[in-house]
Design a protein around this motif. Structure first.
Motif, PDB file in Angstrom:
ATOM      1  N   SER A  54     -49.433  -3.382 -11.890  1.00 17.54           N
ATOM      2  CA  SER A  54     -49.679  -2.809 -13.226  1.00 17.54           C
ATOM      3  C   SER A  54     -50.582  -1.589 -13.088  1.00 17.54           C
ATOM      4  CB  SER A  54     -50.323  -3.851 -14.147  1.00 17.54           C
ATOM      5  OG  SER A  54     -49.476  -4.957 -14.354  1.00 17.54           O
TER       6      SER A  54
ATOM      7  N   GLN B 256     -39.297  -5.407 -20.923  1.00 19.96           N
ATOM      8  CA  GLN B 256     -39.568  -4.735 -19.656  1.00 19.96           C
ATOM      9  C   GLN B 256     -40.766  -3.808 -19.818  1.00 19.96           C
ATOM     10  OE1 GLN B 256     -35.265  -4.107 -17.605  1.00 19.96           O
ATOM     11  NE2 GLN B 256     -35.740  -2.658 -19.229  1.00 19.96           N
TER      12      GLN B 256
ATOM     13  N   HIS C  48     -46.525  -5.110 -15.026  1.00 21.23           N
ATOM     14  CA  HIS C  48     -45.877  -6.385 -14.713  1.00 21.23           C
ATOM     15  C   HIS C  48     -46.414  -7.551 -15.532  1.00 21.23           C
ATOM     16  CE1 HIS C  48     -43.389  -8.913 -12.220  1.00 21.23           C
ATOM     17  NE2 HIS C  48     -44.411  -9.637 -11.820  1.00 21.23           N
TER      18      HIS C  48
ATOM     19  N   GLY D  36     -39.242  -8.398 -17.247  1.00 23.51           N
ATOM     20  CA  GLY D  36     -38.775  -7.733 -16.041  1.00 23.51           C
ATOM     21  C   GLY D  36     -37.273  -7.547 -16.059  1.00 23.51           C
TER      22      GLY D  36
ATOM     23  N   ASP E  65     -43.903  -1.161 -14.712  1.00 21.19           N
ATOM     24  CA  ASP E  65     -43.906  -2.360 -13.873  1.00 21.19           C
ATOM     25  C   ASP E  65     -43.747  -1.983 -12.407  1.00 21.19           C
ATOM     26  OD1 ASP E  65     -43.335  -4.812 -12.571  1.00 21.19           O
ATOM     27  OD2 ASP E  65     -42.413  -5.638 -14.378  1.00 21.19           O
TER      28      ASP E  65
END
Length: 293
Positions: free
Chosen positions: A178, A242, A275, A124, A246
Motif C-alpha cells: 500500500s 480494487q 492492498h 483485488g 494495490d
C-alpha cells in the motif's frame, strides 16, 4: 474477544451489532489482522448487522486444538476454517467479505457452498481461487514481479528473515503493498502483536511455498483443492473492489473477471487505495457490504 471451537481450531473473534442482525463475516489478509475492520465493523453494527471478525489460523489468539494437525496455509484450509466457523456459530447464511487470504477464504465458501452465502465482497482480482494443479507453471514476468515475496519466502534467506524479525518483515510488506497509505507506528503495532502466534511463521511459509508447488498440502484437503483447481464459477451476488495503488493485485479489466461470476453486481476501482482496502477506505467497503443486503 470471544472464542469458539470450530473444526481444527479454537478461533478468536470479535463480535458486534445486534445478535439477531443479518450476519456478516469480515476476513482479514496477510500480514494484517482484525484491526483492519475496526471502522467497517462500527458502521455495519450501527446499520443493524451482526458482525463477526475472526483471527485467521496463525494469527492472534486463534490456535490449533491438536498438536498433530498440519500447520498449512493453503486455500482449502482457509475456506474450511470459514465453513467450520459458520457451523460453530450456527450461522446458516452470511454475507462474507474479505481481501487477500480472507478474500480467498470467502471465495472458497462462496464457490463450493453457495447455499451458505448471501453475498460476497471480494477485493483485488476478485476471483481469488488458485489452481494448485498449475503451481509449477510460470506466469508472465510482469505478474511474477509483483509476487517477489512469494519467491523470497521460498529461499532460506527469506524464511530466516520472517522467523527472525516478523514485525520488521511485515511492516515492509505493508509499505510495499500500500505505497500511498500513510499508516503510523501505533496502527502497525496494534496489528503486529497478532504475528506473535506460535504458528504464524510456519503457516505463512507453507502458504507461499505451496502455491508454487514447493511443498505438499494437507492430504485431507486434496479433494477440495481439486475442486478449486477446476475454477468453479461463483454464483452468489458479488461486488469486487480494487485499489488503484494495490502493490500486490494490479487492477484488472471487467472482461477478465466476469467469466468467473454469474451474479456480479459491480467492479469498482478506488483511487489512492492500496492492498489493505477495508482499512484504507472503510466507508467504501462498508457501503459495499450493505449494498449486498
Amino acid at each position: 474477544m470471544k472464542r469458539v471451537n470450530a473444526g481444527v481450531l479454537q478461533v478468536g473473534y470479535l463480535e458486534s451489532g445486534p445478535a439477531d442482525g443479518s450476519p456478516v463475516v469480515l476476513l482479514h489478509g496477510f500480514p494484517y489482522d482484525v484491526r483492519t475492520y475496526d471502522l467497517v465493523a462500527r458502521s455495519l453494527s450501527a446499520a443493524g448487522r451482526r458482525v463477526i471478525v475472526p483471527y485467521l489460523r496463525g494469527f492472534g489468539p486463534t490456535h490449533f486444538l491438536h498438536r498433530g494437525t498440519p500447520r498449512v496455509g493453503q486455500q482449502a484450509a482457509l475456506g474450511s476454517d470459514l465453513l467450520s466457523l459458520l457451523d460453530a456459530l450456527s450461522i446458516q447464511r452470511a454475507t462474507v467479505a474479505g481481501y487477500d487470504w480472507g478474500g480467498r477464504a470467502a471465495c472458497v465458501v462462496a464457490a463450493l457452498w453457495p447455499e451458505r452465502v448471501n453475498g460476497l465482497l471480494s477485493c483485488g482480482t476478485g476471483y481469488n481461487l488458485q489452481n494448485s494443479s498449475e503451481a509449477l507453471k510460470a506466469d508472465r514476468p510482469e505478474k511474477e514481479r509483483w509476487r517477489w515475496y512469494w519467491f523470497y519466502l521460498n529461499s532460506e534467506r527469506g524464511q530466516a528473515a520472517l522467523r527472525e524479525d516478523r514485525a520488521g518483515f511485515c511492516r515492509y510488506l505493508w509499505q510495499d503493498f500500500s505505497p500511498t497509505w500513510a499508516f503510523n507506528d501505533v496502527t502497525y503495532a496494534q496489528t503486529a502483536a497478532s504475528f506473535d502466534n506460535a504458528d504464524f511463521a510456519e503457516i505463512v511459509l507453507h502458504s507461499y511455498r505451496y502455491r508454487i508447488g514447493a511443498v505438499p498440502g494437507d492430504p485431507h484437503l486434496e479433494a477440495m483443492e481439486q475442486q478449486l483447481s477446476a475454477k468453479p464459477k461463483i454464483t452468489v451476488p458479488t461486488i469486487i473492489l480494487q485499489g488503484a495503488d494495490d502493490g500486490v493485485d494490479r487492477p484488472v479489466a471487467p472482461e477478465e473477471i466476469k467469466p468467473h461470476f454469474t451474479a456480479l453486481r459491480r467492479l469498482t476501482t478506488l483511487d489512492h487505495v492500496g492492498h489493505n482496502l477495508p482499512q484504507e477506505d472503510p466507508d467504501a467497503f462498508a457501503a459495499a457490504v450493505l449494498e449486498l443486503g
